[in-house]
Structures are given as structure tokens and as C-alpha cells.
Design an enzyme around this catalytic site. Structure first.
Site, PDB file in Angstrom:
ATOM      1  N   LYS A  72     -10.390 -31.320 -25.097  1.00 46.29           N
ATOM      2  CA  LYS A  72     -10.383 -32.710 -24.626  1.00 46.29           C
ATOM      3  C   LYS A  72     -11.692 -33.058 -23.921  1.00 46.29           C
ATOM      4  O   LYS A  72     -11.765 -34.063 -23.200  1.00 46.29           O
ATOM      5  CB  LYS A  72      -9.216 -32.930 -23.657  1.00 46.29           C
ATOM      6  CG  LYS A  72      -7.839 -32.667 -24.257  1.00 46.29           C
ATOM      7  CD  LYS A  72      -7.410 -33.766 -25.203  1.00 46.29           C
ATOM      8  CE  LYS A  72      -5.979 -33.533 -25.684  1.00 46.29           C
ATOM      9  NZ  LYS A  72      -5.570 -34.540 -26.673  1.00 46.29           N
TER      10      LYS A  72
ATOM     11  N   GLU B 286      10.145 -16.859   6.428  1.00 45.80           N
ATOM     12  CA  GLU B 286      11.425 -16.542   5.782  1.00 45.80           C
ATOM     13  C   GLU B 286      11.666 -15.044   5.911  1.00 45.80           C
ATOM     14  O   GLU B 286      10.774 -14.281   6.308  1.00 45.80           O
ATOM     15  CB  GLU B 286      11.379 -16.898   4.287  1.00 45.80           C
ATOM     16  CG  GLU B 286      11.382 -18.367   4.001  1.00 45.80           C
ATOM     17  CD  GLU B 286      11.396 -18.669   2.508  1.00 45.80           C
ATOM     18  OE1 GLU B 286      11.793 -19.761   2.144  1.00 45.80           O
ATOM     19  OE2 GLU B 286      11.010 -17.793   1.706  1.00 45.80           O
TER      20      GLU B 286
ATOM     21  N   HIS C  74      13.099 -17.858  -3.493  1.00 42.60           N
ATOM     22  CA  HIS C  74      11.742 -17.332  -3.401  1.00 42.60           C
ATOM     23  C   HIS C  74      11.760 -15.824  -3.632  1.00 42.60           C
ATOM     24  O   HIS C  74      12.551 -15.111  -3.008  1.00 42.60           O
ATOM     25  CB  HIS C  74      11.131 -17.649  -2.036  1.00 42.60           C
ATOM     26  CG  HIS C  74      10.974 -19.131  -1.804  1.00 42.60           C
ATOM     27  ND1 HIS C  74      10.987 -19.694  -0.546  1.00 42.60           N
ATOM     28  CD2 HIS C  74      10.809 -20.146  -2.671  1.00 42.60           C
ATOM     29  CE1 HIS C  74      10.827 -21.007  -0.656  1.00 42.60           C
ATOM     30  NE2 HIS C  74      10.720 -21.307  -1.935  1.00 42.60           N
TER      31      HIS C  74
END
Lengths: 267, 444
Positions: free
Chosen positions: A17, A183, A222
Site C-alpha cells: 500500500k 494483579e 491475563h
């Protein structure tokens, strides 16, 4: 979204492109061509998984740093390979599985809605993309803005990790404090605590860790959020961080209040 | 990560060229007796559960005769080892070696890398950080580097070749099988080479399509809803659907048991914490994020709201970029499918949140469901408290069955599940927007 908020990228790369324009942004056939033509200093990789390896290695070999990887579900071996290549070329990878980063009003690399972020002096580092936006909203609701918000990604094998990101925030003159969304799983929070304990980080650090009620031994959304035994649990991390001098909140909505009472180490 | 059972890891290791003791996987005392006769006593009878120290929990026993083995099997099958129910046993020939050691390959952080570890001592309680060989595998494993590390650790010359061969095989196996961890503990050294007596592996579930035999990971989702979610996700890659059953339906209804459905991996964790803080017990974890189709959200909603043991439901989003009107469309379709009208709190925050909230309010008015709809001004802990209050109100206003709200099954279908059981959970197909999706029922 980037263009709509005045944070227009200088170039796009799509093989085949080259020479076209997308919303006025020039598109190139290769990363090298983009780097040669435009003032490129960062890369955001948003390609399907099948083309990920090729695209990231091309960006690494062109020497662009940092490179943000938003792709989720990257196989372990590929993550290892890409991070190894990045280290060899001195390139910083953010992610995989990163939502990106934003310095409100200045820079956006990723899928973060600029309208949700208010400029200010609090650095936010998060293992969750959605919760980074939520914490920025919580801060803004309390009249606090953010300097830079960085989504490091939720995988266990990532490039720029929490301790390394916190060291950048420590050096950032626009950041007076550091807010962390942590976490369960990995050792990132524990290594961050060591940096605070040893004085490598002196700015106030406020941490919220999700997953106190999450049963161990399960991999949640996750890939990094999994514990095995006591090590890596939210309770373990909170205890270690508190012992290291980090301010730990039980609810992320308590972060603004914690910031109000926080002061730099030694101040 | 997908953790494998001992017998699976040993099958993999045998395929990788390791010497593995003769063994049989058994499910009944009679099978264990026959295996002991075939292999010859003494044998070890080992519970196949994903627990750490099975020996300390009574899950590994030496048996001196077929009768002894059968009696041990009778005691172990159906019992709990480290909190896990034993439904299969590995019967294995006893092996004698020169010493009991340790070997592993594990992924370490800072920077991310694999580390090969070896020690001539090992067994239960061994601390891998004390291994005498700790070799960073910065690239493909090289035999000469392993030999150099073994020599530096004082390895006797007569053991060097056998140990190098085993450690190189181990490192190669860890890479081929995309393992976070591949641990052999203990190992013994015999004249023929290194023999693993016990083995563990955590494989990367993102690499399932890349490993030599992906079926090794299929045991992960034993729960039919987890399996249904995984099968659906495999056929529709737009956005993610992750479902984990935290409290099995077999444990029955509980007044404090509620379903959880969220948008965002971090948000889903926060919601678990919030529910816990008000004394509610989430029966499941469910995350539909990354701009999933309405059909995917609807499938998740049927799994979540279709649970028979819940008294209420909390749906919550982070400040999401995904168009939440699409999420709301799927949510309501799923709830209609299973006839959910129970006590519910819905918290929409982010893109198109106003529109999504209106859609839910309209549905609640139509079906007369006790629903509270809130936005980002109400944090997850406050939303959880709203649900607890709603449940209290319902308990106060009804004295009968906790199932006073209806949960229709009109749209559910039945088909044979993977485990041969009839399944009645319904997935939601949207064939127009999901050309590559698998069709049919995926559930129990």
C-alpha cells in the site's frame, strides 16, 4: 482516534500500500522507508497474529524504540523470540497484550480514548488496559490528572515490566507520584517493592492489587495472572509491598486519598 | 497455563527419548491389581491429581503385592489428596538408581528467559534456587554449554555423558512443548541414563496450536461451561471470552452465591474482590472484552445466568472502549435465552454506556426483574453492596423458595457432550456475523 485528538501518527506501514494516504497519513511499504522519510521515534504494531513476528522483527531491525504490541494471545515462544531480538538491538518492547500508553495532550500510542485522560502529574502503570482507564477516571474525578499512563500488558512474558516502568516514572520530571494497578502472579510487584526499599524509587508509590478473592491455581484472562501456592497471591504481594514502604490500598477508589497523604521518601 | 498430570508428562517425556519406568493408568482397584501383576511387585500407586507434594498428602504409596496395590487403590480412589478428588491412579514399577536428584527448565523474569537447573540432590521440598547447575538458555540449548556447567559443578566424569544427554533433551522438550515449567523431581541415575520418577509441566495455552499434540491441554476445562466457552472462543476470535467455574453447580444453591460477568480482565478480578468484600460468593469468573460480537456476549450470558445455583448476578465493566450497546444487546439476548429475571446489578462504564444502561432498564421494566442499573459513579464495591442489599430485600419479601424468579429453558437444546453426558447449556449463534464460528451446542 489518534487523529481526531490531534495526536496524528507520522506514518503507516502496510506492504503493498506504499504511496497511499489514510486520513492524510502517508503509508509506506516498509518500516525502513517510513523511518527514512518521516521523523519516526516509536511504533505501534496492530497486525493480525499471523503477521506479528514479521512486523515486529522488521520494526526492531529498523531500530525504532519503543515498540508497542497490542496483540493478545501471543504464544510464549514467539514472545521470547521477539523480546530476545529487541534486547539484542537495544529496543524497548511494551507488551504484548498492552493497551498502549498515553501522555494526555502530548502523545498516544494505542487504543486509549484521549477524552478519558486528564493531564496532570501522576504516573499510572497498569497490568490491565481497562483498569488503567478506570483509574485515570478515578483520579480525574478527584481533581487529579495523569502525566503518563502506561499499559505494560497482562502476560507473564513482557518487555518493559512494572519495575522498569516505575524507574522511568521516577526519572520523569512531570511525575510526582506513581500509581500501580497490579494483579496476582509474576514477581513484578515484589521487584518494584525492592526498588522502593532500596531507595531507587523515592517518589510516593500507591499500589492496588486485584485478585485477593481469586482462588489460586487458575489462569484468569491475563496470562500472567496465576498463582501457585502462597507466592504471587494478592495477600503475599500486599504484605511484601507494605513492608517495603509502598502504600497499598484495598480498593482502587482509595487511591486519590492515599495520594493526598503521601509524601516523597525523606521529605 | 495448562498444568498436566504426571502420567501425561511422562508420556511426553518418553516421546522425547527419556527412560520412563513401566506404568499403567488405572481407574479401578481391579485394574490396579492387574497392573501390579503385569508389572511385578513392588510398584508405586500414585494419585493423578494436580497437587504439589502428593507424597506428603498420602497420594503416593509403595505396594509390595497385588493385594496391597488393590487395597491401596480402594482407599485412594474417590478420596481427597491435597483437597483434590482422586479419579485415576498411575501404577509404576519401582526404580532403583545411584542417587535422587532434580532437573528442570523454568521461565524466569527480569529479563524473561528459560533457566535449566540440575542438582544431584532433590526430592520433596527441594529448593530449585539451591540447584548446583543454573544455566540461562539465551538461545537453543547447546550440549557443550551444558557439559561445561556440569563440569563446573563437580560432576563425576562417568556421569557426564548421561546427564548432558538428559538435560539437553529436557531443554528441547520444554521448548517444543512451549512449557513455562518442565520439572523432573526426583530423578535417578541408572546405567541406562536419567530416569524421572515424578514430573510436572505447565504449558502455555496460547501455544496450543503449536505443540506436538494439542490434546494434552484438553483436560483443562472439565466443567461443561468452561468447555463451552473455550469451544466458542476457538471459533470466534473477535474479542475474548474467558469463563472459569469457581463453585461447581453440584454444590447446590446458596443464598450468597452469585454470578459474575465483567468486561475486562482486570475488572473481572476487581469484581471478585468486591463481591467477597460484602460476603457474596462468586460462582464463576467471566470476562467478555476486546470488542466481542453480541453473539459472543450472549453465549457468555447464557453460561453465566444459566447457572442453577445462583441467587443473583453482577455485571460490570471497566471504562471500556468497546461499544457497550453491542455488549448490552448480547447480554439481554443471553438472559432471555435462559429466562434470567433474578436480582441483578448492572454497571456500565465507558463507550455508549448511556445507551447500554437504557437498554437494560427497558428490558427490566418489560420482564419485571429486580435490577439496579448504575454507571462509573458507582464503583465495584458499591455495586456489590447494591446486589447484597437487593438480595436482602428479596429474602425479606419472600419466605419460600429462593428460586421464586423464573428461569425458562424453552430455548435450550440437548445433545451429547464430550463426556457422554447430555448437555443443555445453549450457545448463541449469529451465523451472519460469525462466518467461521462452529455451530451446534457446546454445553451440558
Amino acid at each position: 482516534m489518534m487523529i481526531d485528538h490531534g495526536l496524528t501518527p507520522v506514518a503507516g506501514v502496510t506492504p503493498g500500500k506504499g504511496g497511499t494516504l489514510v486520513s492524510g497519513v502517508p503509508v509506506f511499504d516498509s518500516v525502513d522507508a517510513a523511518v527514512a522519510s518521516e521523523a519516526v521515534n516509536a511504533s505501534l504494531v496492530m497486525v493480525p497474529a499471523v503477521g506479528l513476528r514479521d512486523a515486529v522483527l522488521e520494526a526492531i531491525e529498523s531500530g525504532i524504540s519503543p515498540i508497542v504490541l497490542m496483540v493478545d494471545g501471543v504464544p510464549l515462544g514467539l514472545s521470547e523470540e521477539l523480546l530476545r531480538a529487541a534486547r539484542m538491538h537495544g529496543v524497548t518492547i511494551i507488551g504484548p497484550n498492552s493497551p498502549g500508553l498515553i501522555t494526555p495532550g502530548k502523545c498516544l500510542l494505542g487504543a486509549l480514548h484521549p477524552a478519558k485522560f486528564t493531564a496532570g502529574d501522576i504516573a499510572v502503570i497498569s497490568r490491565s488496559g481497562g483498569m488503567m482507564s478506570t483509574i485515570a477516571y478515578t483520579l480525574a474525578s478527584a481533581g487529579l490528572g495523569t502525566s503518563t499512563c502506561l499499559g505494560i500488558g497482562g502476560d507473564s512474558v513482557i518487555g518493559l515490566d512494572m519495575p522498569a516502568a516505575a524507574l522511568l516514572a521516577e526519572q520523569d520530571p512531570d511525575s510526582r507520584a506513581i500509581v500501580i494497578f497490579g494483579e496476582i502472579g509474576t514477581t513484578q510487584e515484589e521487584r518494584l517493592g525492592a526498588l522502593v526499599r532500596t531507595g531507587a524509587i523515592t517518589k510516593p508509590v500507591i499500589v492496588y492489587i486485584a485478585g485477593t478473592a481469586a482462588p489460586a491455581g487458575i489462569r484468569y484472562s491475563h496470562a500472567g495472572a496465576k498463582t501457585d501456592g502462597e507466592s504471587g497471591t494478592a495477600l503475599w504481594k500486599k504484605k511484601r509491598l507494605a513492608e517495603d514502604g509502598v502504600i497499598v490500598v484495598d480498593r482502587y477508589v482509595d487511591i486519590p486519598a492515599a495520594l493526598a497523604s503521601a509524601s516523597p521518601k525523606g521529605a | 497455563m495448562a498444568r498436566l498430570l504426571e502420567h501425561q508428562v511422562k508420556d511426553i517425556l518418553q516421546g522425547e527419548g527419556f527412560i520412563i519406568p513401566a506404568r499403567r493408568l488405572c481407574h479401578t482397584p481391579d485394574e490396579v491389581r492387574a497392573a501390579c501383576v503385569e508389572l511385578g511387585a513392588p510398584v508405586y500407586v500414585k494419585a493423578q491429581v494436580l497437587a504439589g507434594d502428593r507424597a506428603a498428602g498420602g497420594g503416593v504409596r509403595r505396594c509390595e503385592s497385588p493385594d496391597d496395590a488393590a487395597a491401596t487403590a480402594q482407599a485412594l480412589l474417590g478420596s481427597q489428596v491435597q483437597g483434590l478428588t482422586v479419579d485415576s491412579l498411575l501404577v509404576e514399577s519401582a526404580t532403583v538408581g545411584q542417587w535422587e536428584g532434580y532437573a528442570s527448565v523454568a521461565l524466569e523474569e527480569n529479563p524473561p528467559r528459560r533457566v535449566l537447573r540440575f542438582s544431584r540432590t532433590g526430592g520433596a521440598g527441594f529448593d530449585p534456587s539451591q540447584a548446583t547447575v543454573q544455566l540461562d538458555l539465551v538461545d537453543a540449548v547447546e550440549a557443550h554449554r551444558v557439559r561445561r556447567a556440569l563440569v563446573a559443578a563437580g560432576t563425576p566424569s562417568e556421569e557426564l555423558v548421561r546427564l548432558t544427554d538428559a538435560l539437553v533433551r529436557l531443554a528441547q522438550a520444554a521448548e517444543r512443548w512451549c512449557a513455562y515449567t518442565l520439572e523432573l523431581n526426583p530423578i535417578v541415575l541408572t546405567d541406562d541414563g536419567v530416569v524421572p520418577l515424578d514430573a510436572k509441566a505447565d504449558l502455555d495455552d496460547y501455544s496450543k496450536a503449536l505443540i506436538p499434540d494439542p490434546s494434552y491441554m484438553d483436560h483443562e476445562e472439565k466443567d461443561p461451561r468452561e468447555l463451552a466457552a473455550r469451544v466458542y472462543q476457538a471459533g470466534d476470535h473477535r474479542g475474548s471470552l474467558r469463563y472459569v467455574q469457581l463453585i461447581p453447580e453440584s454444590e447446590g444453591f446458596g443464598a450468597s452465591r452469585v454470578a459474575s460477568h465483567s468486561v475486562g480482565g482486570g475488572e473481572s478480578m476487581v469484581v471478585l474482590d468486591a463481591l467477597d468484600s460484602v460476603g457474596l460468593h462468586p460462582t464463576n469468573y467471566c470476562d467478555t472484552s476486546g470488542s466481542p460480537s453480541a453473539a459472543k456476549v450472549a453465549t457468555a450470558a447464557t453460561l453465566v445466568a444459566g447457572q442453577s445455583h445462583i441467587s443473583g448476578l453482577l455485571f460490570s465493566t471497566c471504562i471500556a472502549n468497546q461499544p457497550l450497546s453491542v455488549t448490552a444487546e448480547g447480554l439481554l439476548e443471553g438472559w432471555r435465552t435462559v429466562g434470567w429475571t433474578g436480582p441483578t446489578v448492572v454497571r456500565f462504564a465507558g463507550n455508549q454506556a448511556d445507551q447500554a444502561r437504557d437498554m437494560v432498564r427497558q428490558w427490566a421494566a418489560e420482564v419485571g426483574a429486580p435490577v439496579r442499573v448504575v454507571g462509573e459513579e458507582t464503583d465495584e464495591w458499591a455495586a456489590a453492596q447494591l446486589l447484597a442489599d437487593l438480595l436482602d430485600e428479596r429474602r425479606g419479601s419472600t419466605s419460600g423458595s429462593p428460586h421464586e424468579f423464573s428461569r425458562g429453558r424453552a430455548n435450550s437444546r440437548s445433545c451429547a457432550g464430550r463426556h457422554g453426558r447430555p448437555w443443555s447449556i445453549r450457545c448463541v449463534d449469529d451465523d451472519r456475523s460469525r462466518p467461521n464460528a462452529r455451530r451446534g451446542c457446546h454445553a451440558r
